[in-house]
Structure formats: structure tokens, C-alpha cells
Motif scaffolding. Structure first.
Motif, PDB file in Angstrom:
ATOM      1  N   LYS A  29      -5.569  12.752   9.410  1.00  0.00           N
ATOM      2  CA  LYS A  29      -4.271  12.101   9.577  1.00  0.00           C
ATOM      3  C   LYS A  29      -4.392  10.727  10.227  1.00  0.00           C
ATOM      4  N   LYS A  30      -5.216  10.603  11.270  1.00  0.00           N
ATOM      5  CA  LYS A  30      -5.349   9.324  11.961  1.00  0.00           C
ATOM      6  C   LYS A  30      -5.976   8.267  11.060  1.00  0.00           C
ATOM      7  N   ALA A  81      -1.518   1.281   8.238  1.00  0.00           N
ATOM      8  CA  ALA A  81      -1.117   0.269   9.225  1.00  0.00           C
ATOM      9  C   ALA A  81      -1.862  -1.038   9.017  1.00  0.00           C
ATOM     10  N   GLU A  82      -3.143  -0.944   8.633  1.00  0.00           N
ATOM     11  CA  GLU A  82      -3.948  -2.156   8.413  1.00  0.00           C
ATOM     12  C   GLU A  82      -3.373  -3.014   7.307  1.00  0.00           C
ATOM     13  N   ASN A  86       0.838  -1.195   0.000  1.00  0.00           N
ATOM     14  CA  ASN A  86       0.000   0.000   0.000  1.00  0.00           C
ATOM     15  C   ASN A  86       0.869   1.240   0.000  1.00  0.00           C
ATOM     16  N   ARG A  87       0.244   2.364  -0.244  1.00  0.00           N
ATOM     17  CA  ARG A  87       1.019   3.588  -0.403  1.00  0.00           C
ATOM     18  C   ARG A  87       0.121   4.815  -0.229  1.00  0.00           C
ATOM     19  N   PHE A  88       0.776   5.917   0.092  1.00  0.00           N
ATOM     20  CA  PHE A  88       0.134   7.230   0.094  1.00  0.00           C
ATOM     21  C   PHE A  88       0.572   7.946  -1.176  1.00  0.00           C
ATOM     22  N   ARG A 141      -3.782   4.000  -1.266  1.00  0.00           N
ATOM     23  CA  ARG A 141      -4.150   2.837  -2.086  1.00  0.00           C
ATOM     24  C   ARG A 141      -3.532   1.565  -1.546  1.00  0.00           C
ATOM     25  N   GLU A 142      -4.357   0.541  -1.422  1.00  0.00           N
ATOM     26  CA  GLU A 142      -3.921  -0.799  -1.023  1.00  0.00           C
ATOM     27  C   GLU A 142      -4.159  -1.729  -2.215  1.00  0.00           C
ATOM     28  N   VAL A 143      -3.139  -2.484  -2.588  1.00  0.00           N
ATOM     29  CA  VAL A 143      -3.205  -3.277  -3.819  1.00  0.00           C
ATOM     30  C   VAL A 143      -3.218  -4.774  -3.504  1.00  0.00           C
TER      31      VAL A 143
END
Length: 203
Positions: free
Chosen positions: A187-188, A195-196, A31-33, A112-114
Motif C-alpha cells: 500500500k505505501k 504522490a510522486e 497517473n492512475r491506479f 500507471r504514470e503517463v
């Protein structure tokens, strides 16, 4: 030029989708920001043609050009022809594009989580205005994957996140706004999402 086929779905959180992906032996791919800036001519010629010139920073930097594919796609599936390349320096590329006469039309951010199945790429996307799933594959594989993940192609969307953001603001009775970025209060949520998935892994 590669052909990109994808469909978007609005989802109510990601827990159920993640569980379904694990149940179908999908592989978590990181995943990434993302920070994205979309460039256009001053008169928005690219937007008028449905084209996209985007610079993205997400661990690495990529420059992407997309245009609508001439080959039709089923309802709910967006078909774009795409050229993408890695760029060494985000700010230097911004200056180059500005020097060529392009302007920064909008900025947007996304987490995004791939996940990868045997015939599709499934992206779980956290945006400042909602949670979405995007499936990239051939049309038949998109439909099969969507069904396996509890989604109907009747609910699939072929529009961009910018278009969905405009729809969101209209539904709230807010004036049009092009850019969408996370605020400090988000932000949280961003940290929890990353983290997930196990932290930023894709480079």
C-alpha cells in the motif's frame, strides 16, 4: 479497429526515467491506479489465439478487445489490433460478460504514470512484481524514444505483463499463478508512486 504498437522495458525505478522525460520536454499526462479483469471462454480460446477481452476500472471504466495484428512489427515491438469503449458500470459489465458465457480468467492491478512526447506515449508502470516502462508509438519513434531514455531495443519485450509475471515466478521457483494484485504490504509503495506523479489526474 486501431493498431496498437508498443514495447516494454524493465527499469530499476523511475527517477532517472522521469528526469530524462523532463529533459526532452515530455508532458506529464497524469497517473492512475487500475483494476483489470481478463475474460475468456471456459476452454481459454481467446488466450490460445493471442486475443484479449479486458474490463478495466481506472477512474473510468473501459472494455477492450485486442487481437494480434496481421501486419508484422520489428523485434521487441508488440502489434495488436484494438477496439475499446467506455462503459458506465464495471460490475454490470462483468455480469453481462458472464451472461454471455465468458469467465474471469484473471485479475491484475497496476499503477500507471503517463507522459507524452511529440510522437510517443511513455507509460511508467508499477506492478506487484516489478517496475516497467512501456512506449507506444510507431516503431521508429519507439526506438528513438527508448534511446533517449537510456534503453536499448535489444532489451525491448513484446510480451504481455501476464507473460512477464509467469517468467518472474519461474525465476523464483514458484508455481504458475495467473492473477497479480497488490497486497496490503504494498500500500505505501502504491501511495508513494501516485504522490510522486501528482495524484490521480486522468479521468
Amino acid at each position: 479497429m486501431a493498431r496498437e504498437l508498443e514495447a516494454k522495458f524493465t527499469v530499476q525505478g523511475f527517477a532517472a526515467v522521469r528526469a530524462a522525460l523532463k529533459g526532452m520536454d515530455a508532458r506529464f499526462a497524469g497517473n492512475r491506479f487500475e483494476r483489470n479483469v481478463v475474460f475468456d471462454t471456459p476452454s481459454r480460446e481467446l488466450q490460445a489465439k493471442g486475443e484479449l477481452l479486458r474490463l478495466r476500472q481506472a477512474g473510468h471504466v473501459t472494455l477492450t478487445f485486442k487481437k494480434p495484428s496481421l501486419e508484422p512489427a520489428p523485434a521487441g515491438v508488440k502489434a495488436m489490433d484494438e477496439i475499446e469503449t467506455h462503459v458506465e458500470d464495471f460490475d454490470a459489465m462483468r455480469r453481462i460478460l458472464a451472461g454471455l458465457g465468458y469467465v474471469e480468467a484473471l485479475w491484475y492491478e497496476k499503477c500507471r504514470e503517463v507522459w507524452r512526447t511529440k510522437d510517443a506515449v511513455v507509460c511508467l508502470d508499477l506492478l506487484p512484481f516489478g517496475t516497467f516502462m512501456e512506449i507506444e508509438a510507431e516503431p521508429d519513434a519507439i526506438a528513438r524514444t527508448a534511446e533517449a531514455l537510456g534503453q536499448s531495443m535489444a532489451d525491448a519485450s513484446a510480451v504481455t505483463y501476464h507473460d512477464l509475471f509467469q517468467q518472474h515466478r519461474k525465476e523464483l521457483g514458484l508455481p504458475p499463478e495467473d492473477s497479480f494484485t497488490f497486497e496490503e504490504k504494498d500500500k505505501k509503495c502504491v501511495e508513494a508512486f501516485l504522490a510522486e506523479g501528482g495524484g490521480i489526474q486522468e479521468k
